[in-house]
Design a protein around this motif. Structure first.
Motif, PDB file in Angstrom:
ATOM      1  N   LEU A 182       0.820  -1.212   0.000  1.00  0.00           N
ATOM      2  CA  LEU A 182       0.000   0.000   0.000  1.00  0.00           C
ATOM      3  C   LEU A 182       0.854   1.262   0.000  1.00  0.00           C
ATOM      4  CD1 LEU A 182      -2.921  -1.058   2.309  1.00  0.00           C
ATOM      5  CD2 LEU A 182      -3.148  -0.066   0.023  1.00  0.00           C
ATOM      6  N   ALA A 183       1.992   1.189   0.680  1.00  0.00           N
ATOM      7  CA  ALA A 183       2.887   2.343   0.684  1.00  0.00           C
ATOM      8  C   ALA A 183       3.416   2.599  -0.728  1.00  0.00           C
ATOM      9  CB  ALA A 183       4.033   2.119   1.672  1.00  0.00           C
ATOM     10  N   VAL A 184       3.771   1.540  -1.445  1.00  0.00           N
ATOM     11  CA  VAL A 184       4.231   1.702  -2.835  1.00  0.00           C
ATOM     12  C   VAL A 184       3.086   2.220  -3.707  1.00  0.00           C
ATOM     13  CG1 VAL A 184       5.105   0.503  -4.889  1.00  0.00           C
ATOM     14  CG2 VAL A 184       6.033  -0.073  -2.643  1.00  0.00           C
ATOM     15  N   ALA A 185       1.892   1.693  -3.490  1.00  0.00           N
ATOM     16  CA  ALA A 185       0.725   2.112  -4.280  1.00  0.00           C
ATOM     17  C   ALA A 185       0.475   3.606  -4.122  1.00  0.00           C
ATOM     18  CB  ALA A 185      -0.516   1.337  -3.831  1.00  0.00           C
ATOM     19  N   ARG A 186       0.645   4.060  -2.903  1.00  0.00           N
ATOM     20  CA  ARG A 186       0.420   5.459  -2.621  1.00  0.00           C
ATOM     21  C   ARG A 186       1.429   6.324  -3.381  1.00  0.00           C
ATOM     22  NH1 ARG A 186       0.965   8.714   3.022  1.00  0.00           N
ATOM     23  NH2 ARG A 186       1.131  10.612   1.820  1.00  0.00           N
ATOM     24  N   HIS A 187       2.677   5.931  -3.300  1.00  0.00           N
ATOM     25  CA  HIS A 187       3.737   6.654  -3.999  1.00  0.00           C
ATOM     26  C   HIS A 187       3.498   6.634  -5.513  1.00  0.00           C
ATOM     27  CE1 HIS A 187       8.364   7.117  -4.652  1.00  0.00           C
ATOM     28  NE2 HIS A 187       7.707   8.236  -4.892  1.00  0.00           N
ATOM     29  N   ALA A 188       3.128   5.462  -6.026  1.00  0.00           N
ATOM     30  CA  ALA A 188       2.870   5.330  -7.464  1.00  0.00           C
ATOM     31  C   ALA A 188       1.744   6.254  -7.904  1.00  0.00           C
ATOM     32  CB  ALA A 188       2.527   3.878  -7.801  1.00  0.00           C
ATOM     33  N   ALA A 189       0.708   6.340  -7.092  1.00  0.00           N
ATOM     34  CA  ALA A 189      -0.433   7.198  -7.453  1.00  0.00           C
ATOM     35  C   ALA A 189      -0.011   8.657  -7.520  1.00  0.00           C
ATOM     36  CB  ALA A 189      -1.564   7.013  -6.446  1.00  0.00           C
ATOM     37  N   GLU A 190       0.827   9.064  -6.578  1.00  0.00           N
ATOM     38  CA  GLU A 190       1.285  10.460  -6.584  1.00  0.00           C
ATOM     39  C   GLU A 190       2.102  10.748  -7.846  1.00  0.00           C
ATOM     40  OE1 GLU A 190       1.464  10.779  -1.700  1.00  0.00           O
ATOM     41  OE2 GLU A 190       3.313  10.430  -2.832  1.00  0.00           O
TER      42      GLU A 190
END
Ligand SMILES: Nc1ncnc2c1ncn2[C@@H]1O[C@H](COP(=O)(O)OP(=O)(O)OP(=O)(O)O)[C@@H](O)[C@H]1O
Ligand SMILES: [Mg+2]
Length: 281
Positions: A182-190
């Protein structure tokens, strides 16, 4: 899902390692192609799993030479042979409309595969002819009505630092219900937002029956605000049959299941977005 053919569109699939990107790219590529979209499934992962996931015969898959190793083609298009960049001038944005005909592998009637290979970047912003070519293929390959590119990427978010992410209209950020993913997903979305991608979907994969409480907890811990970061949120259930179907996971489409219904929902939302964009322009 019978609708008017959308304008050509590009989708990039991203997320942490092992969350189910390749499986999703393969299954969605096949689903869209069965519904009349002419799909180019592109593999940007050096491990080249996508050909197997799409069910290419093993010998055929093993014989594929990734585009970044086709040095003659790279030189023909960019004017510079890989490894000989110093002091030479690149042809930026070369015309690459012949790339699918020359290097694509036909998987099915409406489904082609292009294995790109990945260039290890020596330094940030490094310009080498392999990168110039791959970025051109992804951003400038002209797409006609009813055509789509789905790009399966290597784990992580590096590809957003390159021109590679330009020109994508949608991004599928895949995660499982773990803190790190989820932390990677968040970064990817940004990063996807910064590169101007119009629609960013979160796909929570391997959903377990009782997983929603845990997911809510983790979203809080990772500071992930779904409504601000993502335009749509989907989930795909844990699918035990993948274990027996591997490597040809697209066979999952042969029967109904929770995974397949989830895929259909994602495909419909992607197509609806493209149709809206088409109507707006
Ligand atoms: N919904 C699911 N339920 C059960 N298993 C799944 C599901 N989705 C994917 N898998 C399995 O998880 C494993 C990893 O999937 P996949 O290779 O698609 O991930 P990936 O994100 O592409 O990995 P990598 O980062 O290494 O490229 C595979 O064995 C696949 O069959
Ligand atoms: Mg993969």
């Amino acid at each position: 899902m019978s609708m008017k053919q959308p304008n050509g569109f590009r989708v990039v699939v991203t997320g942490k390692g092992g969350v189910g990107k390749t499986t999703l790219t393969a299954c969605l590529s096949r689903l869209l192609s069965e519904r009349g979209i002419n799909v180019l499934a592109a593999d940007e992962d050096p491990q080249m799993n996508l050909p197997y996931a799409l069910g290419l015969p093993l010998e055929k898959a093993a014989a594929i030479v990734p585009l970044n190793r086709n040095h003659d083609y790279i030189e023909e298009k960019t004017g510079v042979r890989p490894g000989k960049s110093f002091g030479s001038m690149f042809r930026l944005n070369p015309r690459v409309d012949d790339v699918v005909k020359r290097f694509g592998v036909q998987v099915d009637e409406n489904l082609n595969l292009l294995v790109m290979g990945t260039v290890v970047q020596a330094a940030a912003g490094c310009l080498c002819s392999e990168n110039v070519l791959l970025d051109s293929v992804m951003s400038h390959l002209s797409l006609r009505e009813g055509e789509a590119i789905l790009l399966d990427t290597q784990a992580g978010v590096e590809h957003f630092g390159r021109a590679l992410a330009e020109g994508f209209s949608q991004c599928l950020v895949v995660t499982d219900t773990s803190f790190n993913a989820l932390a990677v997903a968040r970064h990817a979305a940004e990063l996807a937002r910064q590169s101007g991608i119009g629609r960013i979907h979160l796909v929570v994969n391997r959903r377990k029956e009782d997983g929603s409480r845990k997911l809510t907890e983790l979203l809080e811990l990772t500071g992930t605000d779904l409504s601000n970061l993502f335009d749509g949120v989907h989930s795909l259930p844990l699918e035990p049959r993948f274990e027996e179907l591997e490597p040809n996971v697209t066979r999952i489409l042969q029967e109904e299941s929770g995974y397949v219904s989830g895929l259909i929902a994602i495909a419909e939302e992607m197509l609806a977005f493209e149709n809206d964009r088409g109507n707006a322009s």
